[in-house]
Enzyme design. Structure first.
Site, PDB file in Angstrom:
ATOM      1  N   PHE A   1      57.893  62.738  56.948  1.00 34.30           N
ATOM      2  CA  PHE A   1      58.416  62.579  55.366  1.00 34.30           C
ATOM      3  C   PHE A   1      58.443  60.972  54.861  1.00 34.30           C
ATOM      4  CE2 PHE A   1      59.830  62.266  50.960  1.00 34.30           C
ATOM      5  CZ  PHE A   1      58.671  61.621  50.103  1.00 34.30           C
TER       6      PHE A   1
ATOM      7  N   GLU B   1      73.463  65.633  50.250  1.00 37.46           N
ATOM      8  CA  GLU B   1      73.781  67.026  50.025  1.00 37.46           C
ATOM      9  C   GLU B   1      74.832  67.289  51.329  1.00 37.46           C
ATOM     10  OE1 GLU B   1      71.038  69.977  51.038  1.00 37.46           O
ATOM     11  OE2 GLU B   1      69.217  68.976  49.439  1.00 37.46           O
TER      12      GLU B   1
ATOM     13  N   LYS C   1      74.209  68.185  58.775  1.00 39.67           N
ATOM     14  CA  LYS C   1      73.938  66.686  58.241  1.00 39.67           C
ATOM     15  C   LYS C   1      75.152  67.011  58.676  1.00 39.67           C
ATOM     16  CE  LYS C   1      70.579  64.630  58.162  1.00 39.67           C
ATOM     17  NZ  LYS C   1      69.617  63.885  58.610  1.00 39.67           N
TER      18      LYS C   1
HETATM   19  P1  NAD Z   1      60.513  65.867  57.173  1.00 41.91           P
HETATM   20  O1  NAD Z   1      60.782  67.453  57.830  1.00 41.91           O
HETATM   21  O2  NAD Z   1      59.202  65.472  56.771  1.00 41.91           O
HETATM   22  O3  NAD Z   1      60.585  65.085  59.013  1.00 41.91           O
HETATM   23  C1  NAD Z   1      60.925  65.167  60.428  1.00 41.91           C
HETATM   24  C2  NAD Z   1      60.688  64.566  61.162  1.00 41.91           C
HETATM   25  O4  NAD Z   1      61.679  65.391  62.530  1.00 41.91           O
HETATM   26  C3  NAD Z   1      59.158  65.353  61.290  1.00 41.91           C
HETATM   27  O5  NAD Z   1      58.095  64.482  62.059  1.00 41.91           O
HETATM   28  C4  NAD Z   1      59.690  66.451  63.051  1.00 41.91           C
HETATM   29  O6  NAD Z   1      58.538  66.785  64.284  1.00 41.91           O
HETATM   30  C5  NAD Z   1      60.874  65.589  63.316  1.00 41.91           C
HETATM   31  N1  NAD Z   1      61.219  65.909  64.278  1.00 41.91           N
HETATM   32  C6  NAD Z   1      62.535  67.343  63.470  1.00 41.91           C
HETATM   33  N2  NAD Z   1      63.026  67.769  65.163  1.00 41.91           N
HETATM   34  C7  NAD Z   1      62.788  67.038  66.076  1.00 41.91           C
HETATM   35  C8  NAD Z   1      63.296  66.700  67.244  1.00 41.91           C
HETATM   36  N3  NAD Z   1      64.340  68.007  67.651  1.00 41.91           N
HETATM   37  N4  NAD Z   1      63.491  65.529  67.773  1.00 41.91           N
HETATM   38  C9  NAD Z   1      62.199  64.430  67.483  1.00 41.91           C
HETATM   39  N5  NAD Z   1      61.478  64.863  66.092  1.00 41.91           N
HETATM   40  C10 NAD Z   1      62.006  65.721  65.154  1.00 41.91           C
HETATM   41  O7  NAD Z   1      61.818  65.351  57.220  1.00 41.91           O
HETATM   42  P2  NAD Z   1      61.913  63.843  55.953  1.00 41.91           P
HETATM   43  O8  NAD Z   1      61.821  64.454  54.299  1.00 41.91           O
HETATM   44  O9  NAD Z   1      60.629  62.522  55.707  1.00 41.91           O
HETATM   45  O10 NAD Z   1      63.660  63.159  56.092  1.00 41.91           O
HETATM   46  C11 NAD Z   1      63.852  62.517  57.341  1.00 41.91           C
HETATM   47  C12 NAD Z   1      65.249  62.368  57.212  1.00 41.91           C
HETATM   48  O11 NAD Z   1      66.077  61.665  56.413  1.00 41.91           O
HETATM   49  C13 NAD Z   1      65.676  63.223  57.748  1.00 41.91           C
HETATM   50  O12 NAD Z   1      67.075  62.758  58.308  1.00 41.91           O
HETATM   51  C14 NAD Z   1      66.537  64.131  56.091  1.00 41.91           C
HETATM   52  O13 NAD Z   1      68.092  64.350  56.288  1.00 41.91           O
HETATM   53  C15 NAD Z   1      66.501  62.694  55.905  1.00 41.91           C
HETATM   54  N6  NAD Z   1      66.793  62.935  53.533  1.00 41.91           N
HETATM   55  C16 NAD Z   1      65.684  63.280  53.179  1.00 41.91           C
HETATM   56  C17 NAD Z   1      65.748  62.850  52.229  1.00 41.91           C
HETATM   57  C18 NAD Z   1      64.546  64.002  51.319  1.00 41.91           C
HETATM   58  O14 NAD Z   1      64.340  63.813  49.734  1.00 41.91           O
HETATM   59  N7  NAD Z   1      63.050  64.552  51.766  1.00 41.91           N
HETATM   60  C19 NAD Z   1      66.599  62.602  50.873  1.00 41.91           C
HETATM   61  C20 NAD Z   1      67.719  62.190  51.588  1.00 41.91           C
HETATM   62  C21 NAD Z   1      68.016  61.986  53.271  1.00 41.91           C
HETATM   63  O1  DAU Z   2      69.031  65.202  48.107  1.00 38.06           O
HETATM   64  C1  DAU Z   2      68.451  64.924  49.349  1.00 38.06           C
HETATM   65  C2  DAU Z   2      68.112  66.964  50.403  1.00 38.06           C
HETATM   66  O2  DAU Z   2      66.838  66.979  49.305  1.00 38.06           O
HETATM   67  C3  DAU Z   2      67.898  65.872  51.295  1.00 38.06           C
HETATM   68  O3  DAU Z   2      68.383  66.035  52.292  1.00 38.06           O
HETATM   69  C4  DAU Z   2      66.019  67.638  51.655  1.00 38.06           C
HETATM   70  O4  DAU Z   2      65.988  66.765  53.324  1.00 38.06           O
HETATM   71  C5  DAU Z   2      65.358  68.011  51.243  1.00 38.06           C
HETATM   72  O5  DAU Z   2      64.553  69.286  51.203  1.00 38.06           O
HETATM   73  C6  DAU Z   2      65.690  67.792  49.346  1.00 38.06           C
HETATM   74  O6  DAU Z   2      66.644  68.540  48.940  1.00 38.06           O
HETATM   75  P1  DAU Z   2      66.514  69.935  47.874  1.00 38.06           P
HETATM   76  O7  DAU Z   2      67.233  71.184  48.395  1.00 38.06           O
HETATM   77  O8  DAU Z   2      67.195  69.422  46.945  1.00 38.06           O
HETATM   78  O9  DAU Z   2      64.922  69.595  47.596  1.00 38.06           O
HETATM   79  P2  DAU Z   2      63.738  70.773  47.616  1.00 38.06           P
HETATM   80  O10 DAU Z   2      62.358  70.503  47.085  1.00 38.06           O
HETATM   81  O11 DAU Z   2      63.768  71.539  48.247  1.00 38.06           O
HETATM   82  O12 DAU Z   2      64.308  71.367  46.086  1.00 38.06           O
HETATM   83  C7  DAU Z   2      64.684  70.886  44.818  1.00 38.06           C
HETATM   84  C8  DAU Z   2      64.870  71.798  43.784  1.00 38.06           C
HETATM   85  O13 DAU Z   2      63.982  72.494  43.325  1.00 38.06           O
HETATM   86  C9  DAU Z   2      66.007  72.298  44.673  1.00 38.06           C
HETATM   87  O14 DAU Z   2      67.119  72.796  43.155  1.00 38.06           O
HETATM   88  C10 DAU Z   2      65.268  73.700  44.558  1.00 38.06           C
HETATM   89  C11 DAU Z   2      63.941  73.726  43.495  1.00 38.06           C
HETATM   90  N1  DAU Z   2      62.539  74.289  43.956  1.00 38.06           N
HETATM   91  C12 DAU Z   2      62.590  74.547  45.081  1.00 38.06           C
HETATM   92  C13 DAU Z   2      61.325  75.059  45.436  1.00 38.06           C
HETATM   93  C14 DAU Z   2      60.568  74.415  46.622  1.00 38.06           C
HETATM   94  C15 DAU Z   2      61.952  75.569  42.989  1.00 38.06           C
HETATM   95  O15 DAU Z   2      63.037  75.717  42.290  1.00 38.06           O
HETATM   96  N2  DAU Z   2      61.175  75.834  43.412  1.00 38.06           N
HETATM   97  C16 DAU Z   2      60.931  75.663  44.928  1.00 38.06           C
HETATM   98  O16 DAU Z   2      59.856  76.267  45.131  1.00 38.06           O
END
Ligand code: NAD
Ligand code: DAU
Length: 338
Positions: A12, A128, A155
Site C-alpha cells: 500500500f 505503534e 517493528k
Molecule cells: P503492506 O502490508 O500493504 O505492504 C507490505 C509490502 O511488503 C507488500 O508488498 C509485501 O509483499 C512486502 N513484503 C512483505 N514481506 C516481505 C519480505 N520478506 N521481503 C520483501 N517484501 C516483503 O504494508 P503497508 O501498510 O504499505 O506498510 C508499509 C510499511 O509502513 C510497513 O513497514 C509498516 O510497518 C509501515 N507503516 C504502516 C502504516 C499504515 O497505516 N499502513 C503506518 C505506519 C507505518
Molecule cells: O498506527 C500505525 C499502524 O496502523 C501501522 O503500523 C499498521 O501497519 C497498520 O495496520 C495500522 O494498525 P491498526 O491496528 O491501528 O490498523 P487497523 O486498520 O487494523 O485497525 C484500526 C482500528 O480499527 C483499530 O483500533 C482496530 C479497529 N478495527 C479494525 C478492523 C480491521 C475494527 O474495529 N474492526 C476491524 O475489522
C-alpha cells in the site's frame, strides 16, 4: 541520479511512494524489491512499470545473496525499508513471519547497507512502537518504546537494531514513525478499506470492542511526502514522527463511511475485541514540521471522500483480492468473533 532500493514497494504505502516519486522526480532511480506476499500487488504500480527509472525485483529481504547482488548491480546508495508484515490481527494469529521479515529481514538489509557504504538508510517504522496512550497526551520522539502486539514488537526490535547500527558502526540511518494511513491501494484487511468494501456489498461492519479506540489518520501521500523529505534532509541518526493531527474514534470513521455511501447504520455489528487492543494513538509531529518544514497538505474531509470514490471506481482491484485467499483469512478472523 539517486539510486534507491525501495523494499515492499508493491504494498500500500510503498506503491504510492514509488508512483508519487516517479511522477514528480526524474533524479531518482528506484529498484523495488518485494516478495509479493498476499499484500503485494503489482497492479498498484501500473503507472510506473514502464518508467525507465524503475526496476522491479521479486524477492525476499531475508535473502542475503539476492540483497547483496542488488546493491552491487545497481550501485545502491539509498535504502527505504517499507517491507514488512503489517497487520496487527494477522500477527496475533501467527507471529513468526513478523519476526522473520520485520527483524531478520531488516538485519539483512542493514548488513548489506554497511558493506556497500550507503549514504542513507531510512527505516519506515510506526507510532505503534510507543504503545498506547490514555485519554490525553501525544507520542513524541522521546516517548519510551513500549510495543504491545507481536507486530509492533517486531517493528520496535527493528528500530532498536537500526539505532544500534548507527551508534556502533556510524551507519547513516534515519527512522520515521507514522500514524495510521489511508488512501488508494490499501489492502482490504485494514479498517477503512474493509468498512468501505463491506458497506458497498451490504455486509456487516465488524467494530471491535466498544468502537471507541482512537487512531490518528493521515493520507498516504502526506506520509510519503514526509518520507521523501526525511530521506533528503533528515538529520542522520534521528527519529521523525509523522502525523496529521486527525484523531478519530473507530466508530466515527465507520459512521462517516456509511453516511458517504448512503447506507444504514444497521450494518454496524459490535464484535469481540482485538486481544491487547491499543486504546489510543496520537502523534506530535512538531519536530518534522519545525526542523524540516513538512506539513500535511490534505484535509481528512476531502481525502476520505477521494478514497471512498477510489474504492467505488476500482472495484476490479479489490474484487480480485476479496475473492481469493482473503476469504480464508476473513472467515478465520471474523466468524468466531460474534
Ligand atoms: P503492506 O502490508 O500493504 O505492504 C507490505 C509490502 O511488503 C507488500 O508488498 C509485501 O509483499 C512486502 N513484503 C512483505 N514481506 C516481505 C519480505 N520478506 N521481503 C520483501 N517484501 C516483503 O504494508 P503497508 O501498510 O504499505 O506498510 C508499509 C510499511 O509502513 C510497513 O513497514 C509498516 O510497518 C509501515 N507503516 C504502516 C502504516 C499504515 O497505516 N499502513 C503506518 C505506519 C507505518
Ligand atoms: O498506527 C500505525 C499502524 O496502523 C501501522 O503500523 C499498521 O501497519 C497498520 O495496520 C495500522 O494498525 P491498526 O491496528 O491501528 O490498523 P487497523 O486498520 O487494523 O485497525 C484500526 C482500528 O480499527 C483499530 O483500533 C482496530 C479497529 N478495527 C479494525 C478492523 C480491521 C475494527 O474495529 N474492526 C476491524 O475489522
Amino acid at each position: 541520479m539517486k539510486k534507491i532500493l525501495v523494499t515492499g514497494g508493491a504494498g500500500f504505502i510503498g506503491s504510492n511512494f514509488i508512483n508519487h516519486i516517479l511522477k514528480n522526480r526524474d533524479d531518482y532511480f528506484i529498484v523495488n524489491l518485494d516478495k509479493l506476499t498476499y499484500a503485494g500487488n503489482l497492479e498498484n504500480l501500473k503507472e510506473s512499470e514502464n518508467n525507465p527509472n524503475y526496476v522491479f525485483v521479486k524477492g525476499d529481504i531475508q535473502n542475503n545473496e539476492l540483497v547483496n547482488y542488488i546493491f552491487e548491480k545497481y550501485q545502491i546508495k539509498y535504502v527505504i525499508n517499507f517491507a514488512a508484515e503489517s497487520h496487527v490481527d494477522r500477527s496475533i494469529l501467527g507471529a513468526e513471519v513478523f519476526y522473520r521479515t520485520n527483524v531478520i529481514g531488516t538485519n539483512v538489509l542493514l548488513e548489506a547497507a554497511k558493506r556497500f557504504e550507503v549514504e542513507r538508510f531510512l527505516q519506515i517504522s510506526t507510532d505503534e512502537v510507543y504503545g498506547s496512550l490514555g485519554p490525553t497526551g501525544l507520542f513524541t520522539e522521546s516517548t519510551p518504546i513500549s510495543p504491545n502486539s507481536p507486530y509492533s514488537s517486531s517493528k520496535a526490535a527493528a528500530d532498536l537494531m537500526v539505532q544500534a547500527y548507527h551508534h556502533t558502526y556510524g551507519m547513516p540511518t534515519l527512522i520515521t514513525r507514522c500514524s495510521n494511513n489511508y488512501g488508494p491501494y490499501q489492502f482490504p484487511e485494514k479498517l477503512i478499506p474493509l468498512m468501505i468494501i463491506n458497506s458497498i456489498n451490504n455486509k456487516k461492519l465488524p467494530v471491535y470492542g466498544d468502537g471507541l479506540n482512537v487512531r490518528d489518520w493521515i493520507y498516504v501521500i502526506d506520509h510519503n511526502r514526509a518520507v521523501e523529505l526525511v530521506l533528503e534532509k533528515g538529520k542522520i541518526g534521528e527519529v521523525y514522527n509523522i502525523g496529521a493531527s486527525n484523531e478519530m474514534k473507530n466508530i466515527e470513521i465507520v459512521k462517516l463511511i456509511l453516511k458517504h455511501l448512503n447506507k444504514s447504520e444497521d450494518l454496524i455489528e459490535y464484535v469481540k475485541d482485538r486481544p491487547g487492543h491499543d486504546r489510543r494513538y496520537a502523534i506530535d509531529s512538531s519536530k518534522i514540521q519545525n526542523e524540516l518544514g513538512w506539513k500535511p497538505q490534505f484535509s481528512f474531509e476531502s481525502a476520505i471522500q477521494y478514497t471512498i470514490d477510489w474504492y467505488l471506481n476500482n472495484r476490479q482491484w479489490w474484487e480480485r483480492i476479496i475473492s481469493g485467499d482473503y476469504i480464508k483469512y476473513y472467515n478465520e478472523q471474523y466468524l468466531n468473533r460474534k
